[in-house]
Design a protein around this motif. Structure first.
Motif, PDB file in Angstrom:
ATOM      1  N   GLY A   1     -26.555  -8.045   1.585  1.00 51.53           N
ATOM      2  CA  GLY A   1     -27.210  -7.568   2.510  1.00 51.53           C
ATOM      3  C   GLY A   1     -25.973  -7.721   3.925  1.00 51.53           C
ATOM      4  N   ARG A   2     -24.613  -7.664   3.562  1.00 54.00           N
ATOM      5  CA  ARG A   2     -23.877  -7.731   4.493  1.00 54.00           C
ATOM      6  C   ARG A   2     -23.320  -6.006   4.844  1.00 54.00           C
ATOM      7  N   SER A   3     -22.874  -5.752   6.090  1.00 56.47           N
ATOM      8  CA  SER A   3     -22.447  -4.286   6.428  1.00 56.47           C
ATOM      9  C   SER A   3     -21.182  -4.390   6.073  1.00 56.47           C
ATOM     10  N   VAL A   4     -20.590  -3.447   5.303  1.00 66.08           N
ATOM     11  CA  VAL A   4     -19.237  -3.352   4.975  1.00 66.08           C
ATOM     12  C   VAL A   4     -18.855  -1.937   5.484  1.00 66.08           C
ATOM     13  N   LEU A   5     -17.699  -2.116   6.258  1.00 62.82           N
ATOM     14  CA  LEU A   5     -16.735  -0.870   6.825  1.00 62.82           C
ATOM     15  C   LEU A   5     -15.850  -0.506   6.011  1.00 62.82           C
ATOM     16  N   VAL A   6     -15.663   0.694   5.207  1.00 68.96           N
ATOM     17  CA  VAL A   6     -14.517   1.017   4.379  1.00 68.96           C
ATOM     18  C   VAL A   6     -13.776   1.933   4.877  1.00 68.96           C
ATOM     19  N   LYS A   7     -12.296   1.932   5.226  1.00 70.26           N
ATOM     20  CA  LYS A   7     -11.723   3.008   5.645  1.00 70.26           C
ATOM     21  C   LYS A   7     -10.612   3.429   4.431  1.00 70.26           C
ATOM     22  N   LEU A   8     -10.706   4.656   4.240  1.00 69.43           N
ATOM     23  CA  LEU A   8     -10.163   5.391   3.246  1.00 69.43           C
ATOM     24  C   LEU A   8      -9.115   6.362   3.698  1.00 69.43           C
ATOM     25  N   HIS A   9      -8.012   6.255   3.188  1.00 71.14           N
ATOM     26  CA  HIS A   9      -6.609   7.226   3.602  1.00 71.14           C
ATOM     27  C   HIS A   9      -5.856   7.419   2.587  1.00 71.14           C
ATOM     28  N   PRO A  10      -5.229   8.681   2.488  1.00 71.05           N
ATOM     29  CA  PRO A  10      -4.188   8.966   1.540  1.00 71.05           C
ATOM     30  C   PRO A  10      -3.039   7.955   1.651  1.00 71.05           C
ATOM     31  N   VAL A  11      -2.394   7.709   0.565  1.00 68.26           N
ATOM     32  CA  VAL A  11      -1.296   6.824   0.509  1.00 68.26           C
ATOM     33  C   VAL A  11      -0.036   7.840  -0.050  1.00 68.26           C
ATOM     34  N   LEU A  12       0.967   7.913   1.011  1.00 69.67           N
ATOM     35  CA  LEU A  12       1.910   8.854   0.857  1.00 69.67           C
ATOM     36  C   LEU A  12       3.594   8.414   0.462  1.00 69.67           C
ATOM     37  N   ARG A  13       3.838   9.283  -0.717  1.00 62.79           N
ATOM     38  CA  ARG A  13       5.201   8.651  -0.890  1.00 62.79           C
ATOM     39  C   ARG A  13       6.175   8.712   0.271  1.00 62.79           C
ATOM     40  N   PRO A  14       7.275   7.708   0.411  1.00 65.02           N
ATOM     41  CA  PRO A  14       7.962   7.761   1.572  1.00 65.02           C
ATOM     42  C   PRO A  14       8.795   8.887   1.527  1.00 65.02           C
ATOM     43  N   SER A  15       9.290   9.090   0.536  1.00 59.96           N
ATOM     44  CA  SER A  15      10.722  10.246   0.503  1.00 59.96           C
ATOM     45  C   SER A  15       9.890  11.635   0.911  1.00 59.96           C
ATOM     46  N   ASP A  16       8.896  12.030   0.275  1.00 54.22           N
ATOM     47  CA  ASP A  16       8.607  13.274   0.394  1.00 54.22           C
ATOM     48  C   ASP A  16       7.147  13.633   1.144  1.00 54.22           C
ATOM     49  N   ARG A  17       6.363  12.337   1.459  1.00 55.18           N
ATOM     50  CA  ARG A  17       5.191  12.209   2.294  1.00 55.18           C
ATOM     51  C   ARG A  17       4.279  13.095   1.560  1.00 55.18           C
ATOM     52  N   GLN A  18       4.182  13.046   0.079  1.00 57.68           N
ATOM     53  CA  GLN A  18       3.180  13.625  -0.623  1.00 57.68           C
ATOM     54  C   GLN A  18       2.248  12.637  -1.212  1.00 57.68           C
ATOM     55  N   PRO A  19       0.990  12.768  -1.166  1.00 57.37           N
ATOM     56  CA  PRO A  19      -0.158  11.991  -1.715  1.00 57.37           C
ATOM     57  C   PRO A  19       0.106  11.387  -2.834  1.00 57.37           C
ATOM     58  N   ILE A  20      -0.049  10.123  -3.115  1.00 55.78           N
ATOM     59  CA  ILE A  20       0.103   9.392  -4.479  1.00 55.78           C
ATOM     60  C   ILE A  20      -1.206   8.860  -5.230  1.00 55.78           C
ATOM     61  N   GLY A  21      -2.136   8.649  -4.078  1.00 55.26           N
ATOM     62  CA  GLY A  21      -3.298   7.998  -4.350  1.00 55.26           C
ATOM     63  C   GLY A  21      -4.241   7.752  -3.119  1.00 55.26           C
ATOM     64  N   ILE A  22      -5.191   6.950  -3.110  1.00 55.32           N
ATOM     65  CA  ILE A  22      -6.150   6.482  -2.060  1.00 55.32           C
ATOM     66  C   ILE A  22      -5.907   4.992  -1.674  1.00 55.32           C
ATOM     67  N   GLY A  23      -5.694   4.772  -0.236  1.00 59.09           N
ATOM     68  CA  GLY A  23      -5.530   3.418   0.041  1.00 59.09           C
ATOM     69  C   GLY A  23      -7.297   3.161   0.609  1.00 59.09           C
ATOM     70  N   ILE A  24      -7.525   1.847   0.299  1.00 60.53           N
ATOM     71  CA  ILE A  24      -8.846   1.170   0.608  1.00 60.53           C
ATOM     72  C   ILE A  24      -8.711   0.054   1.408  1.00 60.53           C
ATOM     73  N   VAL A  25      -9.441   0.029   2.670  1.00 58.97           N
ATOM     74  CA  VAL A  25      -9.278  -1.230   3.525  1.00 58.97           C
ATOM     75  C   VAL A  25     -10.790  -1.500   3.895  1.00 58.97           C
ATOM     76  N   ALA A  26     -11.366  -2.499   3.377  1.00 61.85           N
ATOM     77  CA  ALA A  26     -13.018  -2.859   3.649  1.00 61.85           C
ATOM     78  C   ALA A  26     -12.907  -4.286   4.476  1.00 61.85           C
ATOM     79  N   VAL A  27     -13.869  -4.276   5.541  1.00 58.06           N
ATOM     80  CA  VAL A  27     -14.079  -5.326   6.284  1.00 58.06           C
ATOM     81  C   VAL A  27     -15.371  -5.562   6.563  1.00 58.06           C
ATOM     82  N   ASP A  28     -15.701  -6.683   6.656  1.00 57.98           N
ATOM     83  CA  ASP A  28     -17.317  -7.114   6.796  1.00 57.98           C
ATOM     84  C   ASP A  28     -17.595  -6.990   8.283  1.00 57.98           C
ATOM     85  N   VAL A  29     -18.421  -6.037   8.784  1.00 53.24           N
ATOM     86  CA  VAL A  29     -18.680  -5.793  10.147  1.00 53.24           C
ATOM     87  C   VAL A  29     -20.045  -6.138  10.325  1.00 53.24           C
ATOM     88  N   THR A  30     -20.859  -7.041   9.822  1.00 55.63           N
ATOM     89  CA  THR A  30     -22.222  -7.279   9.913  1.00 55.63           C
ATOM     90  C   THR A  30     -22.275  -8.008  11.265  1.00 55.63           C
TER      91      THR A  30
END
Length: 513
Positions: free
Chosen positions: A98-127
């Protein structure tokens, strides 16, 4: 199942050393109480911490299964698919707890060429934050409603104040007028702009002793010490002349019971005072006229009665002369009763009321005298007398006989030639009753309450041959009963006929009604 560091590293494709450095940096912050996760380009979970697992309801190990996406909360899974396009995205869902969860999704970029290598997930309880936002929104809504309601009430109150016919003033403690309605403008004879801010006691208050302003100031002073509504009367000079005002004032107090303002209502009673004075003058004139006429008529009436008595004693009178003398005698007797009623009516209007002279007497004897007098005056009428009980008491015999005679005369006039039954009932310990019954026309129910008022006559069927009086007979009966601490009332129906009842106490505690 808890994954070892070797398992975690083994799950990462060995591509570039800088990528491995990034994963190792994540290891250092992985146990923070924030949901963290990584997905590769194919949206397969490669890293998940315990906090994220608690939020989405899957165990850490279950995230690495091939069907993990199908078991995620729908909003979370849909957000991952949208984030796979390469743009940051936020989603929110409610966990199984029953908790409200806010998930921020953003692409993970390779430092050398700034190409996406996956998806980063950060989730916090915002109840708590969401609840706080809802509470603030609800508070704002309530405040808005209260403000709107207060504004509406203020407008309604303003319309109400303007609609009343009495002048309304709100005066501060220093005596300055703060609010003035339209009626107050009219009563005081000044526009609102001139009244607001001016001193209430500085108006054109008038009195014969030139103390009008002091009276107005005393009103404000008095209302601050009186807990209830304070009344007084003021007189003001206006362009239209002097006006008498009935002033009522009350104090407005705050939560600490301290006076903030004074509300004053002003009602113009000029016409009422004038009408009252005219009525009082007319009443005094009527009383004087009735008294003068009543007293002055008695002397010529006594002459007429004495002359009739002397003429009756003469010998050789013809039957027609005797009949004429009898008619004159009856007319004189009726005039005497009218004069007596007029004088009694005048006495009832004086502060002392109708006078009575109390004496120990017998009610049966009083009723017998009255019945015999009525039989003599009305020989064609059948009048019966019934008595019961011990009839001794303290009354005015003359007044009681007068009341009963009036009732019998009334019954003869309206009884349609029926038998008049008089009852003197003294069976109770402290109360006696006199009843006069006839079988005349029924008195309507709406007329019964009016019978004992002055000048009420002809309330039931009268014939052309009946001679009405002034309508004071029953009124005098009621006044006599009241002077003896008693009462009189009437009952009338088709089945029972009409009965007038005088109810008297055996002992009278006062004299006069």
């Amino acid at each position: 199942m808890e994954l070892t560091d070797e398992r975690k590293l083994g799950a990462v494709p060995a591509r570039l050393r800088e990528e491995e450095a990034a994963w190792r940096f994540l290891d250092a912050v992985w146990d923070v109480p924030v949901g963290l996760g990584l997905c590769d380009e194919a949206m397969h979970f490669v890293r998940v911490n315990e906090a994220l697992a608690d939020f989405d309801g899957l165990s850490v190990a279950a995230h690495y299964d091939g069907d993990a996406m199908a078991r995620l909360p729908a909003a979370f899974a849909e957000g991952l698919r949208e984030a796979a396009s390469g743009e940051a995205h936020d989603v929110e869902f409610v966990s199984s707890a029953g908790r409200s969860v806010l998930v921020k999704l953003h692409p993970v970029l390779r430092p050398s060429d700034r190409q996406p290598i996956g998806i980063g997930i950060v989730a916090v309880d915002v109840t708590d934050e969401r609840k706080a936002f809802r509470d603030v929104a609800e508070a704002n809504r309530l405040v808005g409603e209260l403000l709107a309601d207060a504004t509406a009430k203020e407008h309604a109150l303003s319309r109400l104040i303007e609609s009343v016919q009495e002048g309304l003033l709100v005066v501060d403690r220093a005596g300055r007028m703060k609010l003035v309605n339209q009626a107050a403008e009219r009563i005081l004879g000044h526009p609102r702009e001139a009244l607001v801010g001016a001193q209430f006691q500085d108006e054109r208050w008038w009195s014969e002793d030139r103390a009008g302003k002091r009276h107005a100031a005393a009103l404000l002073s008095q209302v601050t010490t009186e807990p209830a509504l304070f009344h007084t009367e003021l007189c003001v000079e206006t362009d239209a002349g002097r006006a008498s005002l009935l002033a009522e004032a009350t104090a407005l107090r705050d939560a600490r019971d301290e006076i903030e303002d004074v509300v004053i209502s002003l009602r113009d009673v000029t016409s009422e005072r004038h009408d009252l004075e005219v009525a009082r003058s007319n009443l005094e004139f009527q009383q004087q006229l009735i008294g003068i006429v009543g007293h002055d008529l008695r002397n010529p009436l006594a002459t007429i009665t004495g002359s009739v008595t002397l003429l009756r004693r003469q010998a050789g009178l013809t039957p027609s002369s005797v009949a004429s003398l009898d008619r004159v005698a009856r007319s004189a007797a009726r005039m005497a009763r009218l004069i007596s009623d007029l004088l009694d009516y005048a006495r009832t209007r004086t502060p002392g009321g109708l006078p009575v002279v109390l004496a120990r007497s017998n009610l049966h004897a009083i009723c017998k005298d009255s019945v015999e007098e009525c039989r003599s005056a009305h020989p064609s009428s059948k009048i019966l007398l019934e008595t019961a009980g011990d009839a001794t008491g303290s009354w005015d015999p003359d007044r009681i006989e007068q009341a009963l005679t009036n009732l019998i005369t009334n019954a003869i006039q309206y009884g349609a030639d029926s038998t008049i039954r008089v009852q003197s009932i003294a069976s109770a310990a402290h109360v006696v009753e006199i009843r006069v019954h006839n079988r005349g026309a029924v008195i309507p129910a709406d007329v019964l309450p009016e019978l004992f008022k002055a000048y009420r006559r002809g309330v039931r069927g009268t014939s052309a041959g009946q001679k009405g009086g002034l309508g004071l007979g029953l009124f005098i009966v009621a006044q006599i009963a009241a002077a003896h601490d008693g009462e009189v009332f009437a009952e009338s129906s088709v089945e029972s006929g009409t009965t007038f009842t005088i109810r008297l106490p055996r002992s009278v505690s006062k004299k006069g009604p």
